[in-house]
Scaffold this motif. Structure first.
Motif, PDB file in Angstrom:
ATOM      1  N   PRO A  11      38.161  41.440  50.215  1.00  0.00           N
ATOM      2  CA  PRO A  11      37.037  42.005  49.450  1.00  0.00           C
ATOM      3  C   PRO A  11      37.415  42.288  47.989  1.00  0.00           C
ATOM      4  N   GLN A  12      36.471  41.988  47.104  1.00  0.00           N
ATOM      5  CA  GLN A  12      36.704  42.159  45.673  1.00  0.00           C
ATOM      6  C   GLN A  12      37.048  43.614  45.333  1.00  0.00           C
ATOM      7  N   THR A  13      36.554  44.549  46.182  1.00  0.00           N
ATOM      8  CA  THR A  13      36.844  45.967  45.915  1.00  0.00           C
ATOM      9  C   THR A  13      38.357  46.220  45.892  1.00  0.00           C
ATOM     10  N   LEU A  14      39.095  45.506  46.751  1.00  0.00           N
ATOM     11  CA  LEU A  14      40.550  45.689  46.770  1.00  0.00           C
ATOM     12  C   LEU A  14      41.177  45.166  45.478  1.00  0.00           C
ATOM     13  N   ASN A  16      39.638  44.967  42.582  1.00  0.00           N
ATOM     14  CA  ASN A  16      39.266  45.913  41.510  1.00  0.00           C
ATOM     15  C   ASN A  16      40.220  47.104  41.506  1.00  0.00           C
ATOM     16  N   LEU A  17      40.498  47.590  42.719  1.00  0.00           N
ATOM     17  CA  LEU A  17      41.372  48.761  42.849  1.00  0.00           C
ATOM     18  C   LEU A  17      42.782  48.419  42.370  1.00  0.00           C
TER      19      LEU A  17
END
Ligand code: SF4
Length: 297
Positions: A11-14, A16-17
């Motif tokens: 997931p892109q959220t990872l 970004n983080l």
């Protein structure tokens, strides 16, 4: 900034983080974690920062560490100060350290006292072998706190979250952490020891910088900095796979005698520069590593 790839389509959220660098050193020249680490690694990282690539899948533990810090921060109260970055000038360079937790108190004389804690998501092995870098890191935080806030530091501890904790091993293994989270006290140095260590390390980093700017060879990483594991000498029966006995590299005479007595052969198992081989993000630009590889061959 180093490039972060996402080869597994996580997931892109990872991603970004991972791009949000919680360990940013702010407006300082050196962070505490850089100070205690190899000057060669730091200089090469700064030089090749835009070329270093890390896949987000390899960052699972640092990301879990970030998540853990974020969660425990929510438990702060008036006596527990989380996540403070402190700055200090040392020999013309600004250094900084991000202190995970300061437990505040006031002694009988009305002076502020503080216990410094640092969270580590780590292995049972690391907890059982108490890494020297933990003590160094926390003592530099102690120096920053005393110099910048005028608080007296009375204790240092690692709050170790054991990512491979096993209840069965906890039941019988000596020194094994008794629970998945444990406090590991660290020795508090006196002010002279802290200052001498800090100034010595900053001087090493400044010298490495000067050498880099003048195009000269960088100081070499020490055995500790390369996470060097010394070689071993195995005594193996001809055609056998398992060693009858394993000797240290410097016990060659004993190993040869044992091999002769048992009609066996000596098998050399060379040492390993664990960090260079598998964990150093600048190994491809490192002349020392190339030289070490050459010596091996
Ligand atoms: S590859 Fe090894 S010797 Fe070279 S900078 Fe990295 S840790 Fe140091």
């Amino acid at each position: 900034m180093a490039k972060i790839t996402n080869n597994l389509g996580l997931p892109q959220t990872l991603v970004n983080l991972a791009r949000r660098d919680r360990y940013s050193r702010g407006k300082s020249r050196l962070s505490v974690t850089q100070i205690i680490d190899s000057p060669r690694v730091r200089v090469l990282r700064e030089k090749h920062e835009d070329e270093i690539t890390t896949d987000v899948s390899e960052m699972v533990w640092p990301l879990m560490g970030q998540a853990f810090h974020h969660v425990v921060e929510q438990g702060a109260d008036s006596e527990h100060l989380p996540e403070e970055r402190l700055f200090l000038d040392v020999n013309g360079w600004t250094i900084s350290g991000g202190v995970d937790l300061q437990s505040l108190g006031i002694n009988g004389a009305g002076d502020h006292e503080v216990i410094i804690s640092d969270y580590k998501l780590t292995s049972a092995w690391a907890i059982m072998n108490n890494k020297a870098d933990w003590e160094r890191q926390l003592n530099l935080y102690a120096h920053l706190v005393e110099r910048t806030k005028n608080y007296k530091v009375t204790g240092l501890q690692i709050i170790a979250v054991c990512r491979d904790w096993n209840r069965h091993e906890a039941g019988y293994k000596e020194g094994y952490p008794k629970a998945p989270i444990s406090m590991v006290p660290q020795r508090l140095w006196d002010e002279a020891e802290r200052l001498s260590y800090l100034e010595g390390r900053v001087a090493l980093h400044q010298e490495a910088q000067r050498l880099q700017e003048w195009g000269e060879s960088l100081p070499e990483c020490s055995d500790d900095e390369r996470w060097y594991r010394p070689g071993k000498l195995g005594v193996v029966k001809p055609g056998g796979k398992r060693a009858l006995k394993v000797f240290e590299w410097n016990e060659r005479d004993d190993a040869e005698e044992f091999a002769k007595a048992n009609k066996a052969e000596l098998e050399e198992r060379p040492g390993l520069n664990t960090r260079c081989e598998s964990f150093c993000s600048v190994s491809q630009w490192c002349e020392q590593f190339k030289k070490l590889k050459g010596e091996e061959q």
